[in-house]
Design an enzyme around this catalytic site. Sequence first.
Site, PDB file in Angstrom:
ATOM      1  CB  CYS A 137      24.648 -51.650  35.827  1.00 47.84           C
ATOM      2  SG  CYS A 137      23.939 -50.391  36.904  1.00 47.84           S
ATOM      3  CB  THR A 158      22.291 -55.643  28.474  1.00 55.94           C
ATOM      4  OG1 THR A 158      23.561 -55.890  27.881  1.00 55.94           O
ATOM      5  CG2 THR A 158      22.393 -55.889  29.946  1.00 55.94           C
ATOM      6  CG  ASP A 218      25.263 -47.438  23.364  1.00 59.06           C
ATOM      7  OD1 ASP A 218      24.540 -46.453  23.607  1.00 59.06           O
ATOM      8  OD2 ASP A 218      26.419 -47.564  23.825  1.00 59.06           O
ATOM      9  NE  ARG A 251      25.484 -45.101  26.063  1.00 55.64           N
ATOM     10  CZ  ARG A 251      26.380 -45.676  26.845  1.00 55.64           C
ATOM     11  NH1 ARG A 251      26.798 -45.060  27.928  1.00 55.64           N
ATOM     12  NH2 ARG A 251      26.858 -46.871  26.553  1.00 55.64           N
ATOM     13  CB  THR A 292      35.558 -44.564  29.242  1.00 58.33           C
ATOM     14  OG1 THR A 292      34.436 -45.296  28.765  1.00 58.33           O
ATOM     15  CG2 THR A 292      36.571 -44.452  28.116  1.00 58.33           C
TER      16      THR A 292
HETATM   17  N1  LIG Z   1      19.221 -50.453  27.903  1.00 57.11           N
HETATM   18  C1  LIG Z   1      19.933 -50.764  28.982  1.00 57.11           C
HETATM   19  N2  LIG Z   1      20.701 -49.804  29.539  1.00 57.11           N
HETATM   20  C2  LIG Z   1      21.415 -50.135  30.620  1.00 57.11           C
HETATM   21  C3  LIG Z   1      21.385 -51.417  31.192  1.00 57.11           C
HETATM   22  N3  LIG Z   1      22.193 -51.422  32.270  1.00 57.11           N
HETATM   23  C4  LIG Z   1      22.710 -50.165  32.352  1.00 57.11           C
HETATM   24  N4  LIG Z   1      22.248 -49.389  31.355  1.00 57.11           N
HETATM   25  C5  LIG Z   1      22.598 -48.019  31.012  1.00 57.11           C
HETATM   26  O1  LIG Z   1      23.893 -48.055  30.478  1.00 57.11           O
HETATM   27  C6  LIG Z   1      24.516 -46.785  30.639  1.00 57.11           C
HETATM   28  C7  LIG Z   1      25.904 -46.991  31.231  1.00 57.11           C
HETATM   29  O2  LIG Z   1      26.564 -45.797  31.127  1.00 57.11           O
HETATM   30  P1  LIG Z   1      28.113 -45.542  31.342  1.00 57.11           P
HETATM   31  O3  LIG Z   1      28.567 -46.212  32.592  1.00 57.11           O
HETATM   32  O4  LIG Z   1      28.339 -44.058  31.199  1.00 57.11           O
HETATM   33  O5  LIG Z   1      28.779 -46.137  30.061  1.00 57.11           O
HETATM   34  P2  LIG Z   1      29.389 -47.456  29.578  1.00 57.11           P
HETATM   35  O6  LIG Z   1      28.968 -47.666  28.156  1.00 57.11           O
HETATM   36  O7  LIG Z   1      29.096 -48.559  30.543  1.00 57.11           O
HETATM   37  O8  LIG Z   1      30.929 -47.169  29.489  1.00 57.11           O
HETATM   38  P3  LIG Z   1      32.019 -46.913  30.632  1.00 57.11           P
HETATM   39  O9  LIG Z   1      32.499 -45.527  30.372  1.00 57.11           O
HETATM   40  O10 LIG Z   1      33.084 -47.913  30.423  1.00 57.11           O
HETATM   41  O11 LIG Z   1      31.319 -47.044  31.954  1.00 57.11           O
HETATM   42  C8  LIG Z   1      23.579 -45.973  31.521  1.00 57.11           C
HETATM   43  O12 LIG Z   1      22.831 -45.089  30.688  1.00 57.11           O
HETATM   44  C9  LIG Z   1      22.666 -47.034  32.128  1.00 57.11           C
HETATM   45  O13 LIG Z   1      21.380 -46.537  32.455  1.00 57.11           O
HETATM   46  C10 LIG Z   1      20.563 -52.406  30.585  1.00 57.11           C
HETATM   47  O14 LIG Z   1      20.506 -53.551  30.988  1.00 57.11           O
HETATM   48  N5  LIG Z   1      19.860 -52.029  29.495  1.00 57.11           N
HETATM   49 ZN   LIG Z   2      23.716 -48.710  35.576  1.00 59.84          ZN
END
Ligand SMILES: Nc1nc2c(ncn2[C@@H]2O[C@H](COP(=O)(O)OP(=O)(O)OP(=O)(O)O)[C@@H](O)[C@H]2O)c(=O)[nH]1
Ligand SMILES: [Zn+2]
Length: 203
Positions: free
Chosen positions: A65, A114, A126, A128, A149
Amino acid sequence: MSVVFVAAAQLPTPFAIFTMHGFRDETSGKEHVALTLGDVADGQPVLGRLHSECLTGDALFSLRCDCGAQLEAALRAIAAEGRGVLLYLRQEGRGIGLLNKIRAYELQDGGADTVEANERLGFAADQRDYAICQPMLDHLGISAIRLMTNNPRKVNALQGFGVRVAERVPLQVGENLHNKLYLATKAGKLGHMLGLQHQGEIE
Ligand SMILES: Nc1nc2c(ncn2[C@@H]2O[C@H](COP(=O)(O)OP(=O)(O)OP(=O)(O)O)[C@@H](O)[C@H]2O)c(=O)[nH]1
Ligand SMILES: [Zn+2]
Protein backbone atom coordinates in the site's frame (compact mmCIF):
# COMPACT_ATOMS: atom_id res chain seq x y z
CA MET A 1 -19.86 10.01 20.54
CA SER A 2 -17.99 8.77 23.58
CA VAL A 3 -14.42 9.67 22.71
CA VAL A 4 -12.66 11.16 25.73
CA PHE A 5 -9.32 12.88 26.11
CA VAL A 6 -6.94 11.06 28.48
CA ALA A 7 -3.48 12.68 28.45
CA ALA A 8 -0.98 14.68 26.38
CA ALA A 9 2.81 14.53 26.16
CA GLN A 10 5.67 15.55 23.92
CA LEU A 11 6.62 13.26 21.03
CA PRO A 12 10.03 14.02 19.55
CA THR A 13 10.39 12.65 16.00
CA PRO A 14 12.96 13.08 13.22
CA PHE A 15 10.64 15.73 11.73
CA ALA A 16 9.59 17.86 14.73
CA ILE A 17 8.70 17.69 18.39
CA PHE A 18 4.95 17.09 18.26
CA THR A 19 2.45 17.11 21.10
CA MET A 20 0.72 13.72 21.31
CA HIS A 21 -2.85 13.73 22.63
CA GLY A 22 -4.35 10.36 23.65
CA PHE A 23 -8.07 9.62 23.40
CA ARG A 24 -10.21 6.62 24.32
CA ASP A 25 -13.36 5.62 22.46
CA GLU A 26 -15.46 4.27 25.29
CA THR A 27 -17.85 2.51 22.91
CA SER A 28 -15.29 0.47 20.98
CA GLY A 29 -12.42 0.51 23.50
CA LYS A 30 -10.10 1.78 20.73
CA GLU A 31 -7.30 4.19 21.65
CA HIS A 32 -6.70 7.03 19.17
CA VAL A 33 -3.93 9.61 18.97
CA ALA A 34 -3.63 13.15 17.66
CA LEU A 35 -0.26 14.74 16.93
CA THR A 36 -0.23 18.52 16.86
CA LEU A 37 2.39 21.13 16.13
CA GLY A 38 2.08 24.85 16.82
CA ASP A 39 -1.06 26.78 17.72
CA VAL A 40 -3.89 24.83 16.08
CA ALA A 41 -6.68 26.52 18.04
CA ASP A 42 -6.31 30.04 16.60
CA GLY A 43 -9.28 29.68 14.22
CA GLN A 44 -7.19 29.62 11.02
CA PRO A 45 -7.45 26.48 8.80
CA VAL A 46 -4.98 23.86 10.03
CA LEU A 47 -2.91 21.64 7.72
CA GLY A 48 -4.20 18.21 8.69
CA ARG A 49 -4.41 14.52 7.98
CA LEU A 50 -6.79 11.78 9.09
CA HIS A 51 -4.58 8.69 8.92
CA SER A 52 -6.15 5.26 9.32
CA GLU A 53 -4.00 2.68 11.05
CA CYS A 54 -2.05 0.33 8.77
CA LEU A 55 0.32 -1.71 10.91
CA THR A 56 1.86 -3.33 7.86
CA GLY A 57 2.51 -0.09 6.00
CA ASP A 58 3.09 2.32 8.90
CA ALA A 59 5.35 0.10 11.03
CA LEU A 60 6.46 -2.95 9.01
CA PHE A 61 7.58 -1.22 5.80
CA SER A 62 5.00 -2.99 3.59
CA LEU A 63 4.99 -1.97 -0.05
CA ARG A 64 1.51 -3.45 -0.65
CA CYS A 65 0.00 0.00 0.00
CA ASP A 66 1.05 3.65 0.21
CA CYS A 67 0.31 4.22 3.91
CA GLY A 68 3.83 4.45 5.32
CA ALA A 69 4.91 6.96 2.69
CA GLN A 70 1.75 9.02 3.25
CA LEU A 71 2.26 9.06 7.02
CA GLU A 72 5.83 10.26 6.67
CA ALA A 73 4.98 12.84 3.98
CA ALA A 74 2.14 14.24 6.12
CA LEU A 75 4.35 14.61 9.19
CA ARG A 76 7.10 16.20 7.11
CA ALA A 77 4.62 18.68 5.59
CA ILE A 78 3.29 19.65 9.04
CA ALA A 79 6.85 20.06 10.31
CA ALA A 80 7.80 22.22 7.31
CA GLU A 81 4.81 24.48 8.00
CA GLY A 82 5.48 24.53 11.74
CA ARG A 83 1.77 23.96 12.42
CA GLY A 84 -0.71 21.17 11.85
CA VAL A 85 -2.52 18.10 13.08
CA LEU A 86 -2.47 14.37 12.32
CA LEU A 87 -5.20 12.14 13.72
CA TYR A 88 -3.94 8.55 13.91
CA LEU A 89 -7.17 6.56 13.82
CA ARG A 90 -7.24 2.93 14.91
CA GLN A 91 -9.31 1.80 11.94
CA GLU A 92 -6.93 -0.92 10.75
CA GLY A 93 -7.73 -2.44 7.37
CA ARG A 94 -10.38 0.18 6.51
CA GLY A 95 -12.15 -0.88 9.68
CA ILE A 96 -12.02 -4.70 9.37
CA GLY A 97 -9.04 -5.20 11.69
CA LEU A 98 -5.55 -6.59 11.21
CA LEU A 99 -6.33 -10.29 11.02
CA ASN A 100 -9.14 -9.78 8.53
CA LYS A 101 -6.80 -7.58 6.48
CA ILE A 102 -4.32 -10.47 6.38
CA ARG A 103 -7.20 -12.73 5.24
CA ALA A 104 -7.95 -10.15 2.54
CA TYR A 105 -4.28 -10.09 1.50
CA GLU A 106 -4.44 -13.90 1.17
CA LEU A 107 -7.35 -13.52 -1.25
CA GLN A 108 -5.45 -10.78 -3.07
CA ASP A 109 -2.47 -13.11 -3.42
CA GLY A 110 -4.94 -15.39 -5.25
CA GLY A 111 -5.99 -12.64 -7.67
CA ALA A 112 -8.73 -10.59 -5.98
CA ASP A 113 -8.46 -6.81 -5.80
CA THR A 114 -8.78 -5.02 -2.44
CA VAL A 115 -12.52 -4.39 -2.80
CA GLU A 116 -13.35 -7.92 -4.01
CA ALA A 117 -11.33 -9.42 -1.17
CA ASN A 118 -13.26 -7.42 1.46
CA GLU A 119 -16.57 -8.38 -0.11
CA ARG A 120 -15.70 -12.07 -0.28
CA LEU A 121 -15.05 -11.93 3.45
CA GLY A 122 -18.50 -10.42 4.02
CA PHE A 123 -17.36 -6.84 4.64
CA ALA A 124 -18.13 -3.59 2.86
CA ALA A 125 -15.29 -2.20 0.73
CA ASP A 126 -14.67 0.50 3.35
CA GLN A 127 -16.10 0.17 6.88
CA ARG A 128 -14.53 3.28 8.37
CA ASP A 129 -16.59 5.74 10.43
CA TYR A 130 -14.97 9.14 10.82
CA ALA A 131 -17.39 10.34 13.53
CA ILE A 132 -14.65 9.67 16.09
CA CYS A 133 -12.76 12.67 14.64
CA GLN A 134 -15.34 15.20 15.76
CA PRO A 135 -14.70 15.04 19.52
CA MET A 136 -10.94 14.88 18.92
CA LEU A 137 -10.98 18.02 16.75
CA ASP A 138 -13.35 19.75 19.18
CA HIS A 139 -10.97 19.02 22.04
CA LEU A 140 -8.08 20.50 20.03
CA GLY A 141 -10.10 23.61 19.09
CA ILE A 142 -9.92 22.89 15.34
CA SER A 143 -12.87 23.93 13.17
CA ALA A 144 -11.23 24.34 9.74
CA ILE A 145 -8.72 22.09 7.96
CA ARG A 146 -6.57 21.99 4.85
CA LEU A 147 -6.89 18.25 4.46
CA MET A 148 -4.06 16.12 3.07
CA THR A 149 -5.88 13.27 1.31
CA ASN A 150 -6.91 11.79 -2.01
CA ASN A 151 -10.06 10.31 -0.48
CA PRO A 152 -13.30 12.23 -1.07
CA ARG A 153 -15.06 10.26 1.72
CA LYS A 154 -12.82 11.92 4.30
CA VAL A 155 -13.67 15.40 2.95
CA ASN A 156 -17.42 14.59 2.98
CA ALA A 157 -17.28 13.11 6.46
CA LEU A 158 -15.60 16.18 7.97
CA GLN A 159 -18.00 18.54 6.23
CA GLY A 160 -20.88 16.34 7.42
CA PHE A 161 -20.14 17.13 11.05
CA GLY A 162 -19.40 20.79 10.54
CA VAL A 163 -15.63 20.99 10.04
CA ARG A 164 -14.75 23.39 7.23
CA VAL A 165 -12.43 21.81 4.66
CA ALA A 166 -10.77 24.95 3.33
CA GLU A 167 -8.63 23.00 0.86
CA ARG A 168 -7.88 19.44 -0.22
CA VAL A 169 -4.13 18.94 -0.41
CA PRO A 170 -3.26 15.90 -2.61
CA LEU A 171 -0.98 13.33 -1.00
CA GLN A 172 0.30 11.21 -3.87
CA VAL A 173 3.44 9.48 -2.63
CA GLY A 174 4.65 5.92 -2.24
CA GLU A 175 3.76 4.40 -5.60
CA ASN A 176 5.85 1.29 -6.25
CA LEU A 177 5.91 -1.95 -8.24
CA HIS A 178 3.89 -3.81 -5.60
CA ASN A 179 0.99 -1.39 -5.05
CA LYS A 180 -0.02 -0.55 -8.63
CA LEU A 181 -3.24 -2.64 -8.47
CA TYR A 182 -4.01 -1.33 -4.96
CA LEU A 183 -3.77 2.28 -6.16
CA ALA A 184 -5.68 1.54 -9.38
CA THR A 185 -8.50 -0.04 -7.33
CA LYS A 186 -8.60 2.97 -5.00
CA ALA A 187 -9.02 5.27 -8.01
CA GLY A 188 -11.35 2.97 -9.98
CA LYS A 189 -13.64 1.59 -7.27
CA LEU A 190 -13.28 3.79 -4.18
CA GLY A 191 -13.28 7.20 -5.87
CA HIS A 192 -9.82 8.33 -4.77
CA MET A 193 -8.56 11.35 -6.63
CA LEU A 194 -5.30 9.98 -7.96
CA GLY A 195 -3.48 10.73 -11.18
CA LEU A 196 -2.19 13.76 -12.96
CA GLN A 197 -5.57 15.47 -13.30
CA HIS A 198 -5.87 15.77 -9.52
CA GLN A 199 -2.37 16.98 -8.71
CA GLY A 200 -2.40 20.41 -7.11
CA GLU A 201 -6.18 20.57 -7.15
CA ILE A 202 -7.80 23.05 -4.75
CA GLU A 203 -11.43 22.48 -3.82
N1 LIG B 1 -9.27 -4.10 3.91
C1 LIG B 1 -8.13 -3.64 3.43
N2 LIG B 1 -7.59 -2.54 4.00
C2 LIG B 1 -6.44 -2.08 3.49
C3 LIG B 1 -5.78 -2.70 2.42
N3 LIG B 1 -4.65 -2.01 2.16
C4 LIG B 1 -4.62 -0.99 3.06
N4 LIG B 1 -5.70 -1.03 3.86
C5 LIG B 1 -6.12 -0.09 4.90
O1 LIG B 1 -6.55 1.07 4.24
C6 LIG B 1 -6.44 2.19 5.11
C7 LIG B 1 -5.74 3.32 4.37
O2 LIG B 1 -5.88 4.44 5.14
P1 LIG B 1 -5.58 5.94 4.70
O3 LIG B 1 -4.25 6.00 4.02
O4 LIG B 1 -5.81 6.80 5.91
O5 LIG B 1 -6.76 6.31 3.75
P2 LIG B 1 -7.10 6.28 2.26
O6 LIG B 1 -8.53 5.85 2.12
O7 LIG B 1 -6.08 5.49 1.50
O8 LIG B 1 -7.10 7.79 1.83
P3 LIG B 1 -5.91 8.84 1.68
O9 LIG B 1 -6.23 9.90 2.68
O10 LIG B 1 -5.97 9.35 0.30
O11 LIG B 1 -4.63 8.11 2.01
C8 LIG B 1 -5.69 1.68 6.34
O12 LIG B 1 -6.64 1.43 7.37
C9 LIG B 1 -5.07 0.37 5.85
O13 LIG B 1 -4.88 -0.56 6.89
C10 LIG B 1 -6.37 -3.86 1.84
O14 LIG B 1 -5.89 -4.43 0.88
N5 LIG B 1 -7.53 -4.28 2.38
ZN1 LIG C 1 -1.45 0.46 4.23
